[in-house]
Design a protein around this motif. Structure first.
Motif, PDB file in Angstrom:
ATOM      1  N   HIS A 107       0.809  -1.222   0.000  1.00 47.40           N
ATOM      2  CA  HIS A 107       0.000   0.000   0.000  1.00 47.40           C
ATOM      3  C   HIS A 107       0.839   1.267   0.000  1.00 47.40           C
ATOM      4  O   HIS A 107       0.506   2.236  -0.697  1.00 47.40           O
ATOM      5  CB  HIS A 107      -0.936   0.010   1.206  1.00 47.40           C
ATOM      6  CG  HIS A 107      -1.912   1.150   1.189  1.00 47.40           C
ATOM      7  ND1 HIS A 107      -3.089   1.110   0.487  1.00 47.40           N
ATOM      8  CD2 HIS A 107      -1.871   2.380   1.776  1.00 47.40           C
ATOM      9  CE1 HIS A 107      -3.741   2.252   0.646  1.00 47.40           C
ATOM     10  NE2 HIS A 107      -3.025   3.042   1.424  1.00 47.40           N
ATOM     11  N   PRO A 111       3.434   2.900  -4.549  1.00 40.49           N
ATOM     12  CA  PRO A 111       3.349   4.196  -5.239  1.00 40.49           C
ATOM     13  C   PRO A 111       4.611   5.038  -5.089  1.00 40.49           C
ATOM     14  O   PRO A 111       4.967   5.789  -6.002  1.00 40.49           O
ATOM     15  CB  PRO A 111       2.145   4.880  -4.579  1.00 40.49           C
ATOM     16  CG  PRO A 111       1.961   4.181  -3.278  1.00 40.49           C
ATOM     17  CD  PRO A 111       2.409   2.777  -3.491  1.00 40.49           C
ATOM     18  N   ARG A 231     -12.419  -8.694   3.894  1.00 37.64           N
ATOM     19  CA  ARG A 231     -13.145  -8.146   2.745  1.00 37.64           C
ATOM     20  C   ARG A 231     -14.160  -9.145   2.179  1.00 37.64           C
ATOM     21  O   ARG A 231     -15.102  -8.752   1.497  1.00 37.64           O
ATOM     22  CB  ARG A 231     -12.152  -7.741   1.657  1.00 37.64           C
ATOM     23  CG  ARG A 231     -11.268  -6.575   2.050  1.00 37.64           C
ATOM     24  CD  ARG A 231     -10.211  -6.311   0.996  1.00 37.64           C
ATOM     25  NE  ARG A 231     -10.814  -5.967  -0.290  1.00 37.64           N
ATOM     26  CZ  ARG A 231     -10.116  -5.873  -1.418  1.00 37.64           C
ATOM     27  NH1 ARG A 231      -8.821  -6.122  -1.425  1.00 37.64           N
ATOM     28  NH2 ARG A 231     -10.732  -5.547  -2.540  1.00 37.64           N
ATOM     29  N   ASP A 241      -5.558   2.596   9.177  1.00 39.82           N
ATOM     30  CA  ASP A 241      -6.664   3.411   8.673  1.00 39.82           C
ATOM     31  C   ASP A 241      -6.455   3.841   7.228  1.00 39.82           C
ATOM     32  O   ASP A 241      -7.412   3.906   6.447  1.00 39.82           O
ATOM     33  CB  ASP A 241      -6.839   4.643   9.566  1.00 39.82           C
ATOM     34  CG  ASP A 241      -7.338   4.271  10.962  1.00 39.82           C
ATOM     35  OD1 ASP A 241      -8.110   3.299  11.065  1.00 39.82           O
ATOM     36  OD2 ASP A 241      -6.944   4.941  11.933  1.00 39.82           O
ATOM     37  N   GLU A 242      -5.202   4.131   6.852  1.00 42.42           N
ATOM     38  CA  GLU A 242      -4.953   4.581   5.480  1.00 42.42           C
ATOM     39  C   GLU A 242      -5.251   3.480   4.465  1.00 42.42           C
ATOM     40  O   GLU A 242      -5.747   3.753   3.375  1.00 42.42           O
ATOM     41  CB  GLU A 242      -3.507   5.050   5.349  1.00 42.42           C
ATOM     42  CG  GLU A 242      -3.270   6.373   6.070  1.00 42.42           C
ATOM     43  CD  GLU A 242      -1.799   6.608   6.335  1.00 42.42           C
ATOM     44  OE1 GLU A 242      -1.186   7.375   5.579  1.00 42.42           O
ATOM     45  OE2 GLU A 242      -1.266   6.042   7.296  1.00 42.42           O
ATOM     46  N   ILE A 243      -4.954   2.241   4.818  1.00 44.27           N
ATOM     47  CA  ILE A 243      -5.261   1.127   3.920  1.00 44.27           C
ATOM     48  C   ILE A 243      -6.765   0.899   3.875  1.00 44.27           C
ATOM     49  O   ILE A 243      -7.354   0.694   2.810  1.00 44.27           O
ATOM     50  CB  ILE A 243      -4.524  -0.148   4.382  1.00 44.27           C
ATOM     51  CG1 ILE A 243      -3.014   0.058   4.269  1.00 44.27           C
ATOM     52  CG2 ILE A 243      -4.964  -1.358   3.567  1.00 44.27           C
ATOM     53  CD1 ILE A 243      -2.197  -1.132   4.744  1.00 44.27           C
ATOM     54  N   ARG A 245      -9.187   3.011   4.420  1.00 44.81           N
ATOM     55  CA  ARG A 245      -9.895   4.095   3.721  1.00 44.81           C
ATOM     56  C   ARG A 245      -9.821   3.934   2.205  1.00 44.81           C
ATOM     57  O   ARG A 245     -10.718   4.365   1.490  1.00 44.81           O
ATOM     58  CB  ARG A 245      -9.309   5.450   4.133  1.00 44.81           C
ATOM     59  CG  ARG A 245      -9.776   5.939   5.495  1.00 44.81           C
ATOM     60  CD  ARG A 245      -9.519   7.431   5.656  1.00 44.81           C
ATOM     61  NE  ARG A 245      -8.089   7.748   5.633  1.00 44.81           N
ATOM     62  CZ  ARG A 245      -7.325   7.831   6.706  1.00 44.81           C
ATOM     63  NH1 ARG A 245      -7.841   7.617   7.907  1.00 44.81           N
ATOM     64  NH2 ARG A 245      -6.058   8.134   6.616  1.00 44.81           N
ATOM     65  N   ASP A 246      -8.753   3.305   1.724  1.00 46.49           N
ATOM     66  CA  ASP A 246      -8.595   3.115   0.280  1.00 46.49           C
ATOM     67  C   ASP A 246      -9.201   1.804  -0.204  1.00 46.49           C
ATOM     68  O   ASP A 246      -9.037   1.434  -1.369  1.00 46.49           O
ATOM     69  CB  ASP A 246      -7.112   3.156  -0.097  1.00 46.49           C
ATOM     70  CG  ASP A 246      -6.533   4.559  -0.013  1.00 46.49           C
ATOM     71  OD1 ASP A 246      -7.326   5.515   0.063  1.00 46.49           O
ATOM     72  OD2 ASP A 246      -5.300   4.695  -0.020  1.00 46.49           O
ATOM     73  N   THR A 247      -9.877   1.080   0.692  1.00 44.57           N
ATOM     74  CA  THR A 247     -10.503  -0.194   0.326  1.00 44.57           C
ATOM     75  C   THR A 247     -12.014   0.013   0.211  1.00 44.57           C
ATOM     76  O   THR A 247     -12.679   0.296   1.213  1.00 44.57           O
ATOM     77  CB  THR A 247     -10.211  -1.281   1.382  1.00 44.57           C
ATOM     78  OG1 THR A 247      -8.799  -1.382   1.592  1.00 44.57           O
ATOM     79  CG2 THR A 247     -10.751  -2.628   0.916  1.00 44.57           C
ATOM     80  N   PRO A 248     -12.572  -0.114  -0.978  1.00 43.74           N
ATOM     81  CA  PRO A 248     -14.019   0.128  -1.140  1.00 43.74           C
ATOM     82  C   PRO A 248     -14.855  -0.866  -0.329  1.00 43.74           C
ATOM     83  O   PRO A 248     -14.469  -2.025  -0.135  1.00 43.74           O
ATOM     84  CB  PRO A 248     -14.240  -0.088  -2.646  1.00 43.74           C
ATOM     85  CG  PRO A 248     -12.890   0.068  -3.275  1.00 43.74           C
ATOM     86  CD  PRO A 248     -11.913  -0.438  -2.253  1.00 43.74           C
TER      87      PRO A 248
END
Length: 290
Positions: A107, A111, A231, A241-243, A245-248
């Motif tokens: 994650h 990038p 999931r 939390d950052e991961i 938040r980016d998981t629909p």
């Protein structure tokens, strides 16, 4: 005895450290027959027996035990030489290895590697995903992203920031089970476990959750596999939390449970800090992770 072969010495050291030819071969990137030949060669060169087989393990003989300390000293000297040489390298390009947990690697690092490649096309990044700390002193990685402060004097670390994690479940799971907010509401709900040793259960209890092994619907000792099970609606799981938040499709649950806080440290060897490629990567990661 003259002209000791360094590859044979490494074969002896790794076999002594791991107690297994197969494990030592994997660590050195060799086949087991090749490693076995190197061990036999150093025994022949020295004129002594260093190991004896005990079941599936390789046990040091008394002679091997006597020589191990000397071999370790030689190995440490060779590693220090390599570190010093790498540290003085001012070449712009090359390969820089960075280790991090599976979640951090997928994650956070992915990038940043792309961004760094665009700025520094001559530097290639090797991402080493592992949930254990890479041994930087033995060059298992050049840089490590860790969640604990380094305590070895030859390592330097920079505290990047403190991150947080909460508990999450899928939107479908919440529609079926409701939206638990308080710790006591978790007592009869399913969770995705991280291990069967009791460590993860103890961690959850430290967060104030009144759980037992009966709460776990499944287990995964890999952080990304565990998140994949969450999931799939298998239960509640903890995630940065950052991961999350980016998981629909994910919903934060147990909102009234205090967040799990963990530091993000960037660590390297003090000699390697003077290497230009490693310095460039270290500074880019520090900026990106912040």
């Amino acid at each position: 005895m003259d002209n000791l072969d360094w590859n044979q010495l490494k074969a002896f050291l790794e076999t002594a450290e791991t107690g297994s030819l197969s494990a030592a071969a994997r660590k050195l990137g060799l086949t087991q027959p090749t490693l076995s030949r190197q061990v036999a060669a150093i025994e022949q060169r020295m004129g002594v027996t260093l190991f004896e087989r005990v079941g599936k393990t390789m046990a040091l003989t008394p002679t091997g035990q006597d020589l191990l300390a000397h071999a370790r000293a030689m190995g440490a000297a060779a590693e220090a030489l390599g570190l010093a040489a790498s540290g003085r390298s001012q070449a712009v390009g090359g390969v820089v290895s960075v280790s991090a947990t599976f979640g951090m690697a997928a994650h956070f690092l992915a990038p940043l590697v792309r961004q760094l490649r665009e700025k520094e096309p001559t530097i290639a990044i090797e991402v080493i995903a592992t949930d254990t700390n890479s041994d930087l002193l033995r060059r298992e990685a050049d840089i490590a992203v860790r969640h604990v402060k380094p305590d070895q004097p030859d390592l330097i670390g920079r505290l990047i920031r403190e991150a947080t994690a909460h508990f999450y479940a899928t939107e479908d799971w919440v529609r079926i089970h409701g939206h638990p907010r308080r710790a006591e509401e978790a007592a009869h709900l399913p969770f995705v476990g991280a291990d069967r040793s009791g460590h993860f259960l103890a961690f959850l209890r430290q967060q104030g959750l009144p759980l037992s092994e009966a709460n776990f619907s499944c287990y995964a000792d890999h952080s990304l596999a565990q998140w994949a099970l969450v999931r799939q609606g298998m239960g509640i799981g903890a995630m940065a939390d950052e991961i999350a938040r980016d998981t629909p499709g994910m919903v934060q649950v147990l909102d009234e449970v205090p967040p799990v806080r963990f530091p993000i440290w960037l660590v390297t060897h003090r000699e390697l800090r003077t290497s230009r490629p490693i310095r460039v990567v270290f500074d880019a990661l520090a900026q990106g992770l912040a």
